[in-house]
Design a protein around this motif. Structure first.
Motif, short mmCIF file in Angstrom:
data_model
loop_
_atom_site.label_atom_id
_atom_site.label_comp_id
_atom_site.label_asym_id
_atom_site.label_seq_id
_atom_site.Cartn_x
_atom_site.Cartn_y
_atom_site.Cartn_z
N LYS A 100 0.85 -1.20 0.00
CA LYS A 100 0.00 0.00 0.00
C LYS A 100 0.88 1.24 0.00
O LYS A 100 2.07 1.19 0.38
CB LYS A 100 -0.93 0.01 1.23
N THR A 101 0.29 2.35 -0.41
CA THR A 101 0.98 3.64 -0.46
C THR A 101 0.16 4.66 0.31
O THR A 101 -1.06 4.75 0.15
CB THR A 101 1.17 4.11 -1.91
N VAL A 111 3.69 16.35 1.22
CA VAL A 111 5.13 16.54 1.18
C VAL A 111 5.87 15.26 0.78
O VAL A 111 7.09 15.29 0.55
CB VAL A 111 5.66 17.02 2.55
N GLY A 112 5.16 14.13 0.74
CA GLY A 112 5.84 12.90 0.36
C GLY A 112 4.91 11.71 0.43
O GLY A 112 3.69 11.84 0.67
N GLU A 113 5.48 10.54 0.22
CA GLU A 113 4.75 9.28 0.27
C GLU A 113 5.59 8.23 0.97
O GLU A 113 6.83 8.30 0.98
CB GLU A 113 4.41 8.79 -1.15
N VAL A 114 4.90 7.26 1.55
CA VAL A 114 5.56 6.10 2.13
C VAL A 114 4.87 4.86 1.55
O VAL A 114 3.65 4.72 1.60
CB VAL A 114 5.50 6.10 3.67
N LYS A 115 5.68 3.98 0.97
CA LYS A 115 5.16 2.77 0.36
C LYS A 115 5.63 1.57 1.18
O LYS A 115 6.83 1.45 1.49
CB LYS A 115 5.65 2.64 -1.09
N SER A 116 4.71 0.71 1.53
CA SER A 116 5.01 -0.51 2.29
C SER A 116 5.20 -1.67 1.31
O SER A 116 4.35 -1.89 0.43
CB SER A 116 3.88 -0.83 3.27
N LEU A 117 6.31 -2.40 1.46
CA LEU A 117 6.62 -3.51 0.57
C LEU A 117 7.06 -4.72 1.39
O LEU A 117 7.50 -4.59 2.53
CB LEU A 117 7.73 -3.13 -0.42
N VAL A 129 10.38 -6.98 5.35
CA VAL A 129 9.50 -5.91 4.88
C VAL A 129 10.29 -4.63 4.77
O VAL A 129 11.42 -4.51 5.29
CB VAL A 129 8.28 -5.73 5.81
N MET A 130 9.70 -3.63 4.11
CA MET A 130 10.40 -2.37 3.89
C MET A 130 9.39 -1.23 3.79
O MET A 130 8.28 -1.41 3.27
CB MET A 130 11.23 -2.44 2.60
N GLU A 131 9.80 -0.06 4.32
CA GLU A 131 9.08 1.19 4.11
C GLU A 131 9.96 2.07 3.22
O GLU A 131 11.11 2.37 3.59
CB GLU A 131 8.77 1.90 5.42
N GLU A 132 9.41 2.49 2.10
CA GLU A 132 10.15 3.31 1.13
C GLU A 132 9.58 4.73 1.16
O GLU A 132 8.42 4.97 0.84
CB GLU A 132 10.00 2.71 -0.27
N TYR A 133 10.42 5.70 1.60
CA TYR A 133 9.99 7.09 1.74
C TYR A 133 10.49 7.88 0.53
O TYR A 133 11.66 7.79 0.14
CB TYR A 133 10.56 7.71 3.02
#
Length: 302
Positions: A100-101, A111-117, A129-133
């Protein structure tokens, strides 16, 4: 005593919020500015060139995050060929699959997004798992992709024992280096070799417990004979207490005279007794008694 900012991250856990990641850390990483010590925790590396277990072997987790295996990376998320929106997240023998994003809003502005992978191999979750900012700054966009800040760690719900041993692979490297042994390459490390090094040695059995249970049951029990001796002299009760002859004679007397009590002679004691003796009224005469009776009878008639 003052503490340098570089040492702060040694004694506290580094875990920025999504807003801090996209408004403070990521813009400074893109600009090449100082992070006041956080650059020791954030590693610049192409995380999509290898699997999470290789990253766990090469990079230590953040301070006070050994259980969760938190590792932070500043990397470039590359685009797929012929696509400006889709990113290529193939890493080694697996793929980082997006879940999800979520948009990050500050003061009413995105100001930005965080994507869960999650990292999957053969369509199965591995526990990583990873959080991509990503931020909205134009400086974040590069020729082949976009600069992002990533947090890779173990899943709190689906991390299996194999993933936890992969996260502890950095301990294998440290122990090999401390022992002066050759450090194996990341691709040669398996879960089995990591578990063997991190496994505690089995306790060595004592020699006297090497016999079988049957022999221990059949072994006769040697009786212990105890010898009792008389009490030593220092333990004997003390002798009866005896008073001197003069004191024994005085103990027979339980009273004393006033003169003995005051420590004076007989004449002095009598004078003191007369001096301190209060005067007592003399008894009434027979005449006074009769007059009192007559007065009492008159009052009774009234």
């Amino acid at each position: 005593m003052s503490m340098e900012m570089d040492d702060v991250f040694k004694y506290s856990r580094f875990d920025p919020t999504p807003k801090e990641a996209v408004t403070y850390y990521l813009p400074r990483l893109i600009a090449g500015s100082s992070l006041n010590g956080a650059e020791k925790v954030i590693h610049e590396f192409d995380i999509y060139s290898c699997e999470p277990k290789d990253l766990a072997y090469q990079y230590d987790p953040a301070p006070h995050a050994m259980d969760t295996g938190d590792r932070f990376f500043f990397t470039t998320c590359k685009r797929k060929n012929g696509s400006s929106n889709r990113s290529a997240r193939v890493a080694g023998g697996g793929t980082w699959t997006g879940n999800k994003t979520q948009s990050i809003v500050h003061a009413g502005v995105k100001v930005g997004e965080v994507k869960s992978l999650s990292f999957k191999k053969e369509k199965a979750c591995t526990g990583w798992v990873m959080e991509e900012y990503r931020c909205m700054l134009p400086q974040a966009v590069v020729a082949d992709g976009e600069k992002v800040l990533c947090k890779i760690h173990l899943s709190s719900s689906s991390a299996c024992a194999a993933a936890r041993q992969e996260s502890a692979a950095y301990l294998l490297r440290h122990r090999q280096e401390a022992a002066g042994l050759p450090v194996p390459e990341p691709e040669t490390i398996t879960v089995t070799t990591t578990a063997q090094v991190l496994k505690r040695p089995a306790p060595v059995a004592a020699d006297d417990l090497s016999c079988s249970k049957k022999l221990r049951m059949a072994a006769p029990v040697q009786a212990i004979e105890e010898e009792y001796q008389d009490c030593p002299d220092w333990f004997a009760p003390p002798a009866p207490f005896s008073l001197p002859a003069e004191a024994a004679e005085d103990m027979d007397r339980f009273t004393c005279t006033v003169a003995e009590l005051l420590g004076e002679t007989g004449e002095q004691a009598e004078n003191n007794i007369e001096q301190f003796t209060p005067p007592f009224p003399e008894p009434a005469s027979d005449r006074e008694t009769e007059e009192f009776d007559e007065l009492e009878m008159l009052l009774a008639d009234l």
